[in-house]
Design an enzyme around this catalytic site. Structure first.
Site, PDB file in Angstrom:
ATOM      1  N   LYS A   1       0.831  -1.139  -0.140  1.00 52.73           N
ATOM      2  CA  LYS A   1      -0.070  -0.007   0.136  1.00 52.73           C
ATOM      3  C   LYS A   1       0.793   1.192   0.104  1.00 52.73           C
ATOM      4  O   LYS A   1       1.751   1.292   0.677  1.00 52.73           O
ATOM      5  CB  LYS A   1      -0.896  -0.057   1.423  1.00 52.73           C
ATOM      6  CG  LYS A   1      -1.868   0.948   1.189  1.00 52.73           C
ATOM      7  CD  LYS A   1      -3.009   0.872   2.456  1.00 52.73           C
ATOM      8  CE  LYS A   1      -3.908   1.788   2.607  1.00 52.73           C
ATOM      9  NZ  LYS A   1      -5.015   1.904   3.616  1.00 52.73           N
TER      10      LYS A   1
ATOM     11  N   SER B   1      -9.761   2.530   2.971  1.00 50.82           N
ATOM     12  CA  SER B   1      -8.917   2.964   1.901  1.00 50.82           C
ATOM     13  C   SER B   1      -7.842   2.218   1.081  1.00 50.82           C
ATOM     14  O   SER B   1      -7.265   2.598   0.404  1.00 50.82           O
ATOM     15  CB  SER B   1      -7.956   3.992   2.898  1.00 50.82           C
ATOM     16  OG  SER B   1      -7.331   3.469   3.835  1.00 50.82           O
TER      17      SER B   1
ATOM     18  N   SER C   1     -10.278   0.354   7.202  1.00 47.26           N
ATOM     19  CA  SER C   1      -9.621   0.477   6.040  1.00 47.26           C
ATOM     20  C   SER C   1      -9.034  -0.745   5.371  1.00 47.26           C
ATOM     21  O   SER C   1      -8.540  -1.003   4.428  1.00 47.26           O
ATOM     22  CB  SER C   1      -8.690   1.493   5.992  1.00 47.26           C
ATOM     23  OG  SER C   1      -9.303   2.595   6.031  1.00 47.26           O
TER      24      SER C   1
END
Lengths: 500, 497, 100
Positions: A84, A165, A189
């Site tokens: 990420k 997210s 998230s």
């Protein structure tokens, strides 16, 4: 299996790759090549901001070399993963999906990513995400929306949200262009995108994984965690990611248990709490049904199902939307154009004008909204009414859980209030977006380990997830219950490929 | 109550002064990172990724900074808060990379204490005043900006960013520039004694924010202004005087004092309002979520307390009552920790060489240090730290006088040679044959000759001109090249005259 | 509690985010919407409750006073620190000139 059958390789789980590389069924390089190709072919998903195929190959070659020498390969030996873009990776652009960090190349590696590379993993690339981890649909990225590989079964081609997210992470794993990915979870998230895309994701106890080198959003809530297709995969990867870091003062000085080795889906003697306040009015009937199914599965695994009450549940989201923006407004003050990142210097601008112009140009609308809220709730005259009140309510929410543990060992709840929605369907109303995290946020506020596992598909053919929440430091209990569900749910659905 | 007043057109005004002193904690590494705190390094060479506020960086507190703050608090007789917390003070400036300073607002590490100052440090009998200390907290220092290196840019150096500071906040108990000056000097001495700060105001390791307000005696407190970053005692006193006068003039001409931040301009000897660094001072303080509350245990506190050295007031009392030094000498010696240390080493060595108690050699040691040594150092432009003569060598010289080997005046010559050559006293006395003689026979012979050569003066002396005694002493000493024991010379002369 | 346009502009100033009137006006209802929603926290009876200060019970660990003990958190890394600077100047960070 045939070593040249790339498709087969990209269908493998972390466990299968690790074992296959270790026993020589295929080389790590073959695996890396397979996934590199899959990543390159899937650009329409927009899951990656930056692709790093050469790094995946280099890591694979190193693992192959160690294997040739009979040296240990590491917990994640030969497994290529997506990282990420919230994790700072040395020499590789790290942006938190924001224009304000576009071009920023960290001269340092985050602790968690360093541990993964040391454990033998390789980097496929930096995954797209909601900007500064603020969002639940991956629609706030400067680099464009991530598109879920899932489609509704209505024949239409509506692009769906992969959740957020960690939307790039969930998309990559569910589309089989990465066997696993790192995510971060501040208010859901990891869990919510995992639920939206039919994969597993676990947010560990606050402090299990180091936050050093992870771009900070809300310091008292942020936690790194693995996202992969099976519970076992998550257990393996979490073990590689977790551990005490003296560079992080909130890091827990606790040994990392061998979660994978101790995985046990037999829940005899365990009590599973069902929080009555989570059964909200107007709950989606399909979500409710999957929750009931979950209870049955856990009962079948030997657990006792009990009713519990978490009385302050309804206040968790508003408390979170005071505390998280407040911390974020301060954490994001360093993005000012002085030392790194974007600098916008209008003609004749002084220092303070440079700040204002840079931040206006660099931050997206959701980020600005949260910084504004955060600045306001901390400002003179409002601090007690908002921030202090929210922290007190947070203490009450934590206390609710503490009391609940007297009656149960684990909690079962839905992960999200709905299946994946269409991109653009909720972006008009921030609060409607925030409500996506209604089931996820309480565990974040209390710092508890929590996991989402796929439970089944809804009527539109979209995945639904179930959430297990555990006591502090009881990731094992959470993983075990997840395993019990996984064994009975037998979720084998996968998105039909449309993206190459 | 102080007599200090500003004379205005409408009468006399009292001044109320509070000081916030920022003292850099003398640790090797910074408060929240491992970068060095040494002064004078090349720009940005003592900056870690944490100090530069890179994305994802986190603070971890330095135990020694905490320890020094606690020890300082104990030295001020202050209450130590076992529970304290770090808060973020949020504002935007180029010397503040994080966009916030980690400080302690709500729960500081040290509570109330006090400092006793003398209202006239030169006068041992002067009155003393107790100035209250409100609190001490720990916080990060900021970086430095330079504005004169480039036509359109300012340059930022973050070497100082993140160095640990103690902010020592006084109560508004001071009423004159003299009291404020005494407070700063005493505080500085205590910090140097404790070892928590080197007190070097020129280098900026200690600086003061000066809060000043004025009022007519008996009135409510006036609005105060704050003049920041004043870096010498002299300037602190100048700021108070200038600011008080400015406020009085302003009020008397119908204006009102605005609560604001000001800077001192030493070239113009005036304070100026600062262009606002931060809007309306809304710092949005909140507990730093990257740091847990700081909790101190008994063992830690006990170690801090046991590690404290004898502090100035106690030392001064001991020098007077136990060692028998004069109040003036005692006060002068304790004023700086290094001076006291030097003196004690001198005295200890003297006691050892002479096999006496320290109190028997204390006065001679003090007199020599403050007289001979200081005189020489002043002449040579050296500080005590750079003294060419060590305490051990000094003690040797003093011992040679004490046991009668040389006279006091010969000792002065020997000292000069010690300064030049670096040789020890004993060697110089040997090499140059400077031992004084107490041989009564030899002295009697010389005295006899002196008296014989000066019969007229002998007659005058015997007639009553007592002042001539010194003449005979001088002549005798001259004839003996100074190497006669003065006491014996005196005795023999008295007998002979 | 709701905010008005001048307050929105004041907050934007505090947060150093440049915003013209149109933007501020657009943000106003969004902020009020969110603030109105979080107001409900005021309903909660928090008598006797201390604000949370530590998510998981833990003690604050302190570091030893050693310079550059860990290269990742030590100094002497000027090149790295300046590597991404928009305006590096002879070892300094350049910023628009500030007048104090």
């Amino acid at each position: 299996m045939s070593a040249s059958d790339n498709n087969a390789l990209t269908d493998l789980t972390v466990t299968e790759i690790r074992d296959g590389v270790a026993d020589g069924s295929f080389t790590a390089r073959e695996v890396a090549e397979g996934f590199n190709a899959a990543v390159a072919a899937a650009k329409s998903l927009n899951a990656f901001i930056v692709e790093t195929p050469e790094k995946a190959l280099a890591a694979a070659d190193a693992v192959d070399a160690r294997r040739a020498k009979g040296e240990p390969l590491g917990l994640m030996g030969g497994v290529p993963i997506g990282m990420k873009d919230l994790f700072c990776t040395e020499g590789v652009q790290s942006t938190a999906a924001s224009h304000i960090l576009e071009g920023f190349v960290p001269p340092y590696e985050s602790t968690v990513s360093a541990k993964l590379w040391a454990a033998g993993a390789g980097m496929l690339g930096k995954l797209n995400m909601d900007q500064f981890a603020m969002g639940s649909s991956n629609e706030t990225s400067f680099f464009g929306n991530v598109i879920s590989p899932w489609r509704r079964n209505d024949g239409g081609n509506t692009d769906l949200a992969p959740g957020g997210s960690s939307g790039g992470s969930s998309t990559a794993v569910s589309a089989r262009i990465a066997p696993a990915a790192t995510g971060t979870d501040t208010g859901g998230s990891i869990r919510q995108p995992a639920a939206f895309t039919g994969i597993c994701g676990i947010k560990p106890t606050y402090g299990r994984c180091s936050r050093w080198g992870v771009v900070a959003f809300a310091s008292s809530l942020d936690q790194a965690g693995p996202m992969a297709r099976t519970v076992r995969d998550c257990a393996i990867m979490l073990e590689a990611m977790a551990g005490f870091d003296p560079k992080d003062a909130t890091s827990l000085d606790e040994p990392v248990p061998h979660w994978e080795g101790a995985l046990n889906g037999d829940l005899k003697g365990k009590r599973i709490g069902i929080p009555r306040e989570y059964r909200m009015e107007g709950i989606d009937p399909e979500i409710d049904k999957s929750w009931e199914a979950g209870k049955a599965w856990l009962r079948d695994a030997g657990a006792e199902i009990v009713d519990i009450s978490l009385p302050h549940t309804q206040y968790a989201l508003p408390a979170y939307y005071i505390i998280a923006p407040a911390e974020a407004s301060s954490n994001l003050a360093r993005y000012d154009g002085v030392r790194y990142g974007l600098r916008d210097l209008p003609e004749g601008a002084g220092l303070q004008d440079m700040y204002a112009a840079t931040r206006a140009a660099g931050f997206g609308p959701e980020v600005k909204r949260r910084i504004m809220i955060g600045t306001y709730v901390l400002s003179a005259g409002f601090y007690d009414a908002y921030y202090t009140q929210a922290q007190k309510v947070r203490a009450l929410i934590a206390r609710d859980f503490e009391r609940a543990w007297e009656a149960c060992d684990l909690i079962l709840a839905p992960t999200a209030p709905s299946a994946a929605f269409g991109l653009g369907e909720k972006s008009d109303d921030p609060i409607a977006m925030y409500l996506n995290d209604v089931f996820a946020v309480p565990a974040s506020l209390a710092g508890l380990p929590a996991m989402s596992v796929p439970a089944g598909l809804n009527g539109q053919g979209l995945p639904l997830g179930l959430q297990i929440i555990g006591k502090p430091l009881d990731e094992q209990g959470v993983l075990d219950a997840g395993l019990a569900i996984e064994q009975r749910a037998a979720f084998d659905a996968r998105p039909q490929e449309w993206w190459t | 109550m102080s007599d200090y007043r500003i004379q205005g057109e409408t009468g006399d005004w009292e001044v109320v002064i509070g000081l916030e002193v920022h003292a850099q904690i003398a640790t090797k590494a910074k408060l929240f990172s491992g970068a060095s705190t040494e002064f004078g390094a090349e720009p940005n060479t003592q900056v870690s990724l944490v100090d530069a506020a890179m994305p994802g960086m986190l603070p971890v507190p330095n135990r020694e900074c905490v320890r020094q703050a606690v020890r300082t608090g104990m030295a001020l007789g202050a209450s130590i808060n076992r529970y304290s917390r770090f808060d973020r003070k949020n504002y935007f400036y180029a010397d503040l990379p994080q966009g916030y300073q980690i400080s302690q607002l709500y729960h500081p590490i040290v509570g109330e204490g006090q400092i006793t100052v003398s209202l006239d440090e030169k006068n041992p009998d002067a009155a003393t005043k107790s100035i209250g200390v409100e609190r001490i907290h720990i916080e990060q220092d900021a970086g430095k900006l330079m504005h004169d290196q480039h036509p359109t840019m300012s340059y930022v150096d973050l070497n100082r960013s993140g160095v640990a500071l103690m902010e020592i906040v006084s109560k508004p108990d001071m009423a004159s520039p003299a009291e404020a000056g005494a407070y700063v000097r005493k505080l500085r001495a205590i910090l140097r004694y404790v070892g928590s700060c080197d007190g070097n105001m020129e280098q900026g390791s200690m600086r003061a924010d000066v809060n000043v307000s004025v009022r007519k005696p008996g009135d409510e407190l006036g609005t105060r202004t704050e003049t920041k970053n004043v870096n010498s005692v002299r300037f602190v006193q100048a700021v108070i005087e200038q600011e008080a006068k400015r406020q009085v003039a302003l009020i008397e001409s119908g204006g009102t004092v605005v609560q604001e931040t000001r800077l001192y301009d030493p070239d113009r000897n005036e304070t100026r309002s600062m262009r606002s660094k931060e809007d309306a001072h809304d710092y949005r303080y909140f507990p730093d979520p990257d740091l847990l509350p700081l909790e101190l245990d008994d063992a830690f506190l006990a170690e801090c307390r046991e590690s404290l050295p004898e502090l100035p007031d106690a030392k001064q009392a001991r020098y007077e009552s136990v060692l028998g030094l004069t109040p003036y000498n005692a006060a002068t010696l304790i004023a700086d920790a290094d001076t006291a240390r030097w003196f004690e080493a001198l005295m200890a060595e003297g006691a050892r060489i002479q096999r006496k108690d320290e109190k028997e050699v204390a006065t001679a040691s003090a007199n020599w240090l403050l007289g001979e040594l200081y005189g020489a150092l002043n002449r040579l432009g050296l500080s005590l730290a750079d003294s060419p003569v060590s305490p051990e060598r000094g003690a040797e010289l003093i011992a040679l006088v004490a046991d009668g080997t040389i006279s006091g005046s010969i000792a002065k010559q020997v000292f000069e040679i010690m300064l030049e050559t670096g040789d020890p006293a004993g060697k110089i006395v040997e090499d140059k044959g400077l031992k004084q003689t107490s041989d009564t026979g030899a002295i009697e012979a010389v005295v006899a000759k002196v008296l014989a050569d000066n019969e007229d003066k002998v007659a005058q002396y015997r007639d009553g001109k007592e002042a001539l005694f010194g003449f005979f002493v001088g002549q005798t000493m001259k004839a003996m090249q100074g190497k006669a024991n003065p006491q014996v010379v005196n005795e023999i002369l008295r007998k002979s005259l | 509690m709701s905010v008005d346009l001048p307050t929105v502009k004041k907050i934007a100033q505090l947060a150093r985010i440049a915003m013209d009137d149109a933007e501020a006006a657009a943000l106003l209802p969004e902020l009020n919407n969110i603030l109105g929603w979080v107001e409900q926290l005021g309903e909660v009876d928090v008598t006797g409750v201390e604000p949370m200060t530590a998510v998981i019970p833990n003690t604050l660990r302190l570091r030893d006073d050693v310079v550059d003990a860990d290269p990742l958190t030590g100094g002497g890394v000027r090149e790295r620190v300046l590597a991404n600077a928009p305006a590096p100047e002879h070892g300094f960070f350049g910023v628009p000139k500030v007048i104090e």
